[in-house]
Design an enzyme around this catalytic site. Sequence first.
Site, short mmCIF file in Angstrom:
data_model
loop_
_atom_site.label_atom_id
_atom_site.label_comp_id
_atom_site.label_asym_id
_atom_site.label_seq_id
_atom_site.Cartn_x
_atom_site.Cartn_y
_atom_site.Cartn_z
N GLY A 144 -50.16 112.82 37.66
CA GLY A 144 -48.79 112.32 37.45
C GLY A 144 -47.93 113.34 36.73
O GLY A 144 -47.63 114.41 37.27
N GLU A 154 -47.30 119.34 42.47
CA GLU A 154 -47.72 119.04 41.09
C GLU A 154 -47.94 117.54 40.87
O GLU A 154 -48.86 117.13 40.15
CB GLU A 154 -46.64 119.55 40.12
CG GLU A 154 -47.01 119.45 38.68
CD GLU A 154 -48.23 120.30 38.32
OE1 GLU A 154 -48.12 121.53 38.33
OE2 GLU A 154 -49.30 119.72 38.05
N ASP A 198 -59.12 108.09 45.37
CA ASP A 198 -57.90 108.75 44.88
C ASP A 198 -58.27 109.88 43.90
O ASP A 198 -57.75 110.99 43.99
CB ASP A 198 -57.01 107.70 44.19
CG ASP A 198 -55.75 108.29 43.62
OD1 ASP A 198 -54.80 108.52 44.38
OD2 ASP A 198 -55.72 108.55 42.39
N LYS A 234 -39.40 103.44 56.25
CA LYS A 234 -40.04 102.72 57.36
C LYS A 234 -39.30 101.44 57.70
O LYS A 234 -39.16 101.06 58.85
CB LYS A 234 -41.49 102.39 56.95
CG LYS A 234 -42.49 102.82 58.00
CD LYS A 234 -43.93 102.76 57.56
CE LYS A 234 -44.34 101.54 56.78
NZ LYS A 234 -45.74 101.61 56.32
N LYS A 246 -57.85 114.15 44.18
CA LYS A 246 -57.28 114.97 43.11
C LYS A 246 -58.27 116.04 42.66
O LYS A 246 -57.88 117.17 42.35
CB LYS A 246 -56.87 114.07 41.94
CG LYS A 246 -55.69 113.16 42.31
CD LYS A 246 -55.49 112.04 41.33
CE LYS A 246 -54.26 111.21 41.68
NZ LYS A 246 -54.18 109.94 40.95
N1 HSE Z 1 -52.76 105.36 42.26
C1 HSE Z 1 -52.63 106.57 41.52
C2 HSE Z 1 -53.21 106.36 40.14
C3 HSE Z 1 -51.19 106.96 41.44
O1 HSE Z 1 -53.39 105.20 39.76
O2 HSE Z 1 -53.50 107.33 39.46
C4 HSE Z 1 -50.94 108.31 40.85
O3 HSE Z 1 -51.51 109.33 41.62
#
Ligand code: HSE
Length: 415
Positions: free
Chosen positions: A126, A121, A192, A39, A196
């Site tokens: 992670g 994945e 977040d 960006k 997931k």
């Molecule tokens: N912000 C996310 C976490 C990054 O803290 O798990 C990894 O997906």
Amino acid sequence: MKKQLTIGLFGFGCVGTGLYEVLNRTTLLQASIKHIVIKDLSKKRIIDPGYFSTDADRILNDKEINVVVELINDYEAAYAIVTRALKAGKHVVSANKKLIAYYLDELVSLAKENNVSFLYEASVGGSIPIIRNLEEYYNNDSLSNISGIVNGTTNYILTKTGEGESFDEALKNAQELGFAELDPTSDVDGFDAKYKLVLLLKHAFGFTAKQDELWNYGIRQLKDWDATYAREKGLKIKLLAYGTRINNQVIGFVAPHLIPANHFAFNVENEFNAVVVEALFSDKQLFLGKGAGSHPTASAVLSDISALQFDYAYEYKKSKTEEALAFESDYSVKVYLSATSQEKLDQVRFIETLETYSGPSHSYKIGIIPYEEIRKQDWNNEPDYFLAIIPDSVELTKGIEFKETESAGLIEELS
Ligand code: HSE
């Protein structure tokens, strides 16, 4: 046969930089980055400026580039890039859980129509290879439960605040270490982890959850008295994503849990993530690893790129074989709820009260509460309360009347 992979990379932040570094250090992969779209061209970069431009067409119109790796923050911009890349017949590897949680079925269809792979994945857990395991390993075993710590930032904050750091200080460190999202509200309010969970439910049960079906509550409203309560009882507070399947019904939420010392997540600290998969034949299995950070996350991206050498694609076997599943909201759960006053506490209706405390600074209650009652409030923005789930307490409540019973009186009343 292995094929040569020529990568166009979008984004050169924490994970993008990590990918560049791990790609350079591995000798096992025939892959190279041809161009990187970012960006802000004025930012100082660690590699040759010749790699960079702000022009997406440099990647998307380049016939030699057969893999697009998307590692940007903005999920709407990512949607435009990923859909164009798939339509252009390029494989896509992404770590963008928000993008995928919002557009999963559409992107999966698009990849299929264009005969390319769409792998992600790195978007869950992670470095933990959870998606690939759900896809490949458990396809003959019926899964009943998938839950765990899937957000590194909040786990890091909970660990550090437990060691005496302030919440703000711990969050700042998580940001500096590259764990947190650009907008850390997504981490601390459980969004977040919810994105997931959407992906875990898809690969574990073949169920596509809608965003508003899954309740997400984070750790922002945690008070000192809640942490003290947990410590005194030998418990810990951990943010868990929880998904279960009962017959054809699916329940899922993200919330803080009050966990005992024998719980699988008790000793999972800092940015580590842990996911437990429960299946009919194999019973419980634990996946543990670093859930955030540059190289751990990049290692999962690298593994996806590597899988493309052999034309690997997810098959969504559970979606094909399982019967139609439906989201279930008619259930109850055991919770710890604290409030800044008894009056506030009494405003939340329980089915059954098991323990109560009323004191000068705060009050709390442990009891059974219907999910529908929980959903009435926007808990992330209710500073008078903190709520934590007691693990493994979900029960279907069909037919049970909403009537509060006090099975244990006030355990203490202070004036
Ligand atoms: N912000 C996310 C976490 C990054 O803290 O798990 C990894 O997906």
